[in-house]
Write a protein that holds these residues in place. Structure first.
Motif, PDB file in Angstrom:
ATOM      1  N   HIS A 128      24.115   3.134   4.566  1.00  0.00           N
ATOM      2  CA  HIS A 128      24.477   4.315   5.114  1.00  0.00           C
ATOM      3  C   HIS A 128      23.574   5.442   4.533  1.00  0.00           C
ATOM      4  O   HIS A 128      23.731   6.765   4.868  1.00  0.00           O
ATOM      5  CB  HIS A 128      26.144   4.470   4.994  1.00  0.00           C
ATOM      6  N   SER A 129      23.142   5.162   2.984  1.00  0.00           N
ATOM      7  CA  SER A 129      22.482   6.184   2.353  1.00  0.00           C
ATOM      8  C   SER A 129      20.862   6.543   3.148  1.00  0.00           C
ATOM      9  O   SER A 129      20.248   7.251   2.730  1.00  0.00           O
ATOM     10  CB  SER A 129      22.348   5.880   1.217  1.00  0.00           C
TER      11      SER A 129
ATOM     12  N   LYS B 155      18.294  13.355 -18.903  1.00  0.00           N
ATOM     13  CA  LYS B 155      19.411  13.027 -18.163  1.00  0.00           C
ATOM     14  C   LYS B 155      19.325  12.645 -16.909  1.00  0.00           C
ATOM     15  O   LYS B 155      18.308  13.151 -16.086  1.00  0.00           O
ATOM     16  CB  LYS B 155      19.805  14.777 -17.949  1.00  0.00           C
ATOM     17  N   ARG B 156      20.252  11.737 -16.421  1.00  0.00           N
ATOM     18  CA  ARG B 156      19.916  11.083 -15.068  1.00  0.00           C
ATOM     19  C   ARG B 156      21.148  11.493 -14.318  1.00  0.00           C
ATOM     20  O   ARG B 156      22.185  11.288 -14.510  1.00  0.00           O
ATOM     21  CB  ARG B 156      19.736   9.566 -15.417  1.00  0.00           C
ATOM     22  N   VAL B 157      20.829  11.938 -13.110  1.00  0.00           N
ATOM     23  CA  VAL B 157      21.888  12.416 -12.009  1.00  0.00           C
ATOM     24  C   VAL B 157      21.953  11.350 -11.171  1.00  0.00           C
ATOM     25  O   VAL B 157      20.631  11.058 -10.449  1.00  0.00           O
ATOM     26  CB  VAL B 157      21.393  13.797 -11.594  1.00  0.00           C
ATOM     27  N   ALA B 158      22.958  10.841 -10.804  1.00  0.00           N
ATOM     28  CA  ALA B 158      23.048   9.829  -9.681  1.00  0.00           C
ATOM     29  C   ALA B 158      24.117   9.757  -8.595  1.00  0.00           C
ATOM     30  O   ALA B 158      25.245  10.061  -8.930  1.00  0.00           O
ATOM     31  CB  ALA B 158      23.130   8.307 -10.628  1.00  0.00           C
ATOM     32  N   TRP B 159      23.632   9.905  -7.517  1.00  0.00           N
ATOM     33  CA  TRP B 159      24.552   9.810  -6.401  1.00  0.00           C
ATOM     34  C   TRP B 159      25.195   8.370  -6.041  1.00  0.00           C
ATOM     35  O   TRP B 159      24.458   7.547  -6.158  1.00  0.00           O
ATOM     36  CB  TRP B 159      24.269  10.404  -5.041  1.00  0.00           C
ATOM     37  N   GLY B 160      26.349   8.455  -5.565  1.00  0.00           N
ATOM     38  CA  GLY B 160      26.854   7.253  -5.142  1.00  0.00           C
ATOM     39  C   GLY B 160      26.239   6.850  -3.978  1.00  0.00           C
ATOM     40  O   GLY B 160      25.997   7.556  -3.089  1.00  0.00           O
ATOM     41  N   VAL B 161      26.100   5.427  -3.877  1.00  0.00           N
ATOM     42  CA  VAL B 161      25.465   4.726  -2.629  1.00  0.00           C
ATOM     43  C   VAL B 161      26.195   3.697  -1.883  1.00  0.00           C
ATOM     44  O   VAL B 161      25.638   3.116  -1.097  1.00  0.00           O
ATOM     45  CB  VAL B 161      23.899   4.511  -2.990  1.00  0.00           C
ATOM     46  N   ARG B 162      27.244   3.255  -2.786  1.00  0.00           N
ATOM     47  CA  ARG B 162      28.053   2.088  -2.118  1.00  0.00           C
ATOM     48  C   ARG B 162      29.443   2.397  -2.723  1.00  0.00           C
ATOM     49  O   ARG B 162      29.534   2.933  -3.804  1.00  0.00           O
ATOM     50  CB  ARG B 162      27.361   0.978  -2.482  1.00  0.00           C
ATOM     51  N   GLU B 163      30.336   1.882  -2.083  1.00  0.00           N
ATOM     52  CA  GLU B 163      31.833   1.876  -2.571  1.00  0.00           C
ATOM     53  C   GLU B 163      32.321   0.473  -2.954  1.00  0.00           C
ATOM     54  O   GLU B 163      31.948  -0.486  -2.965  1.00  0.00           O
ATOM     55  CB  GLU B 163      32.674   2.293  -1.043  1.00  0.00           C
ATOM     56  N   LEU B 164      33.177   0.549  -3.878  1.00  0.00           N
ATOM     57  CA  LEU B 164      33.902  -0.362  -4.323  1.00  0.00           C
ATOM     58  C   LEU B 164      34.453  -1.734  -3.498  1.00  0.00           C
ATOM     59  O   LEU B 164      33.891  -2.851  -3.632  1.00  0.00           O
ATOM     60  CB  LEU B 164      35.383  -0.218  -5.311  1.00  0.00           C
ATOM     61  N   GLU B 165      34.625  -1.390  -2.133  1.00  0.00           N
ATOM     62  CA  GLU B 165      34.812  -2.310  -0.999  1.00  0.00           C
ATOM     63  C   GLU B 165      33.629  -3.143  -1.023  1.00  0.00           C
ATOM     64  O   GLU B 165      33.622  -4.386  -0.663  1.00  0.00           O
ATOM     65  CB  GLU B 165      35.547  -1.517   0.057  1.00  0.00           C
ATOM     66  N   GLU B 166      32.534  -2.457  -0.877  1.00  0.00           N
ATOM     67  CA  GLU B 166      31.308  -3.186  -0.414  1.00  0.00           C
ATOM     68  C   GLU B 166      30.993  -4.109  -1.444  1.00  0.00           C
ATOM     69  O   GLU B 166      30.459  -5.262  -1.267  1.00  0.00           O
ATOM     70  CB  GLU B 166      30.300  -1.910  -0.390  1.00  0.00           C
TER      71      GLU B 166
END
Length: 496
Positions: free
Chosen positions: A468-469, A444-455
Motif C-alpha cells: 500500500h506504500s 537523525k533518521r525519520v522513518a514512516w510506518g510502511v506495514r502493520e503488526l498484523e502483516e
C-alpha cells in the motif's frame, strides 16, 4: 603568579569559554547549510591570506620544521580542504528515500575540544576550525604549551573571519593559559560533546579515558617497502621528498625503509646518490642514544630539526652539510631498538630481509610495535603485490607509489584531505577515516510506518515495503515546511 594560581586561572578560563561556546552552539545549530558554508568559506579565504605569516610564527616559536613547508600545509588546510568540503551536505536534510520512506537529517554533535600538537600547530587550527564550522559545531582549542603564541594567533585569524561571516561569538576560541588541569576540564566537562585529539600517545589515551566521545590519533610509524618491480630512483626520490617535507613532522611520513636482500645494493646506492647519509656501526650507536628519552618516548630535540642540528647533538662529525636524511641499518623491532619507533625528524631505519615473506612479517612487526592502524607505503609496479600487502598490514592507509607524508593527508592522493588521520580499532582509535565534517555530525533518521503488526504476524516478508506504500501519491509527499520545523526542533533540543 604561583603554580596553583595559574592552574585555577586556566580552569576558570576554560569554564567561561565553555559557557560562551554553549550559547554559540544554540545559534549554530539553527543555522542553514548556506550560512555554515559562508562561514567556512570566509575561514578558507582568510587563512590562505595569512598562511605565510602563521607558518613563520610556528617555526620561530617551536623550532620545528621549515617555513615554506608549513606555509604549504596551511594552504593545504585552507584551500585543498575547502575544495573537498564546500559542496558537502552536513546540516539539515542529507538524503531522502521516497520508496522506503526514510529521511536522514544531519545535526551537529555540539561543542568540540580541539587538542593541537606543536608539530603542526597552525595548519591543525585552520583544519579543525573549518570542519567544525562546516558541521555547525563550536570548537575550543587546547594549545600545546610550546606553540601557544602561534596557535592563539591562528585562532584569532580564523575566529575573526568566522564572526565576520555570521558566526556567533564563542564559536571558535582557545585556552590562553594552557595547563594539564585546563585540558582535563575541557575534555571532561558535561558541555563538551566530542574531543578531536591530535598529538602524542599519552594525550590521545587521556582523551579516550575522559568519558567524552573522542576521535584521537597517536603515533605513526609507517614502513615503506621498495618492491623488486619498483623504479628504485623514483621510489627513493619520493621517500626522501616525503621524509624531508617540513623536516619529517607529519605523522604519516616514512619511518623506515624495508627491502629484500636482492634489492639492497641498488637501494643503498640510490639513497647515497640522492643525499642520504648511511651511518656506520659506530655512528648508529651514537645517534641511537638520542632518539628516545629514558621513558621510551621520542626525544623532542630531534623533532623537526635539520640534519646538521641532529648530527651536532649526537656528536656525528663526518656527516656532510649536504646530507638530507640520516639512515641507520636496523635488525630488530621493539624495546632496545630505538630506530624501530616513530622519529618525527630526518632519521630513517633501514631493514634488509631475506625474501618478500620476511619483508611482510617485518612491516607487520613494525606497525604492531608502534603506529598500528596508521600508514603503510609500498613502491611497486605489481598491483597484486600491493593488494596482498594491503590486506595483510595493520594500517588504515596503504599508499602506493607516492610520498607517504603527503599521500596520507590526501595531498598527492585522492584520500580526503585531513590533518587528523584515524587509526581504527587496531590503533586504539574510534575511526579509521581521514577525519572530516561528516565525522562531526550525528544523523537523525525519520522513518514512516510502511506495514502493520498484523502483516508481520501474517507472515509478511521482513524488510519489504508494504504494497500500500508503493506509489503513495500526494498523501506521501514530504512537506518541506514541516521538515524545516522538525530540523529546528531537533537543533533546539540538542542545544539545551
Amino acid at each position: 603568579m604561583n603554580h596553583l594560581d595559574k592552574d585555577l586561572q586556566s580552569i576558570q578560563e576554560t569554564r567561561e569559554l565553555l559557557q560562551q561556546a554553549r550559547k554559540a552552539q544554540g545559534i549554530l545549530a539553527c543555522m542553514s547549510q548556506g550560512q555554515l558554508d559562508k562561514i567556512t568559506a570566509a575561514i578558507s579565504e582568510t587563512a590562505a591570506e595569512h598562511a605565510k605569516r602563521l607558518a613563520d610564527m610556528a617555526v620561530e616559536e617551536t623550532g620545528f620544521g621549515r617555513k615554506a613547508d608549513k606555509e604549504l600545509k596551511n594552504r593545504f588546510a585552507a584551500l585543498t580542504l575547502y575544495d573537498a568540503i564546500k559542496d558537502e551536505k552536513t546540516h539539515g536534510i542529507l538524503a531522502e528515500n521516497p520508496e522506503k520512506r526514510v529521511i536522514d537529517i544531519g545535526v551537529p554533535v555540539g561543542i568540540v575540544a580541539g587538542l593541537v600538537p606543536s608539530t603542526n600547530p597552525t595548519s591543525t587550527v585552520i583544519y579543525k576550525s573549518m570542519i567544525c564550522m562546516k558541521a555547525g559545531n563550536p570548537i575550543i582549542f587546547s594549545p600545546h604549551p610550546s606553540a601557544v603564541n602561534c596557535i592563539l594567533e591562528t585562532v584569532n585569524v580564523v575566529r575573526r573571519a568566522a564572526e565576520s561571516a555570521g558566526a556567533p561569538a564563542g564559536s571558535i576560541s582557545c585556552i590562553t593559559t594552557p595547563t594539564l588541569e585546563a585540558t582535563n576540564t575541557l575534555m571532561r566537562h558535561d558541555f563538551t560533546r566530542l574531543i578531536l585529539a591530535t598529538g602524542g600517545g599519552a594525550m590521545v589515551k587521556a582523551a579516550y579515558s575522559s568519558g567524552t566521545p573522542a576521535i584521537g590519533v597517536g603515533a605513526g610509524n609507517g614502513p615503506a617497502y621498495i618492491h623488486r618491480t619498483a623504479d628504485v630512483r623514483q621510489a627513493v626520490r619520493r621517500i626522501l621528498e616525503s621524509k624531508t617535507f617540513d623536516n619529517g613532522t607529519i605523522c604519516a611520513s616514512e619511518q623506515s625503509i624495508v627491502v629484500e636482500r636482492a634489492m639492497e645494493a641498488a637501494v643503498t646506492a640510490e639513497l647515497r646518490a640522492q643525499g642520504a647519509y648511511v651511518l656506520d656501526d659506530g655512528e648508529h650507536r651514537q645517534l641511537s642514544r638520542f632518539i628516545l628519552r629514558p621513558n621510551g618516548t621520542m626525544n623532542p630535540a630531534i623533532v623537526g630539526k635539520s640534519v646538521e642540528t641532529v648530527a651536532r647533538l649526537a656528536g656525528l662529525t663526518r656527516v656532510p652539510p649536504t646530507a638530507r636524511v640520516l639512515v641507520a641499518r636496523e635488525t630488530g623491532v621493539g624495546k632496545g631498538y630505538p630506530y624501530s619507533s616513530e622519529k618525527l625528524g630526518l632519521i630513517l631505519a633501514y631493514y634488509v630481509e631475506d625474501d618478500e615473506e620476511a619483508v611482510l612479517r617485518r612491516c607487520v612487526e613494525i606497525l604492531e610495535w608502534e603506529g598500528a592502524g596508521h600508514t603503510f607505503a609500498i613502491h611497486t609496479e605489481d598491483q597484486e603485490t600491493a593488494k596482498r600487502f594491503a590486506a595483510a598490514v595493520p594500517a588504515s592507509r596503504v599508499l602506493v607509489n607516492t610520498p607517504a607524508s603527503l599521500g596520507g593527508i590526501g595531498a598527492t592522493t585522492c584520500l580526503f584531505p585531513a590533518l587528523t588521520l584515524g587509526c581504527g580499532a587496531v590503533g586504539g582509535s574510534s575511526s579509521s577515516n581521514n577525519i572530516g565534517p561528516l565525522d562531526l555530525i550525528n544523523i537523525k533518521r525519520v522513518a514512516w510506518g510502511v506495514r502493520e503488526l498484523e502483516e508481520l504476524r501474517g507472515g509478511g516478508r521482513a524488510g519489504a515495503v508494504a504494497p500500500h506504500s508503493a506509489g503513495a501519491g500526494a498523501s506521501h509527499v514530504v512537506d518541506e515546511r514541516l521538515l524545516d520545523e522538525l530540523v529546528s526542533q531537533i537543533a533546539r533540543r540538542l542545544s539545551v
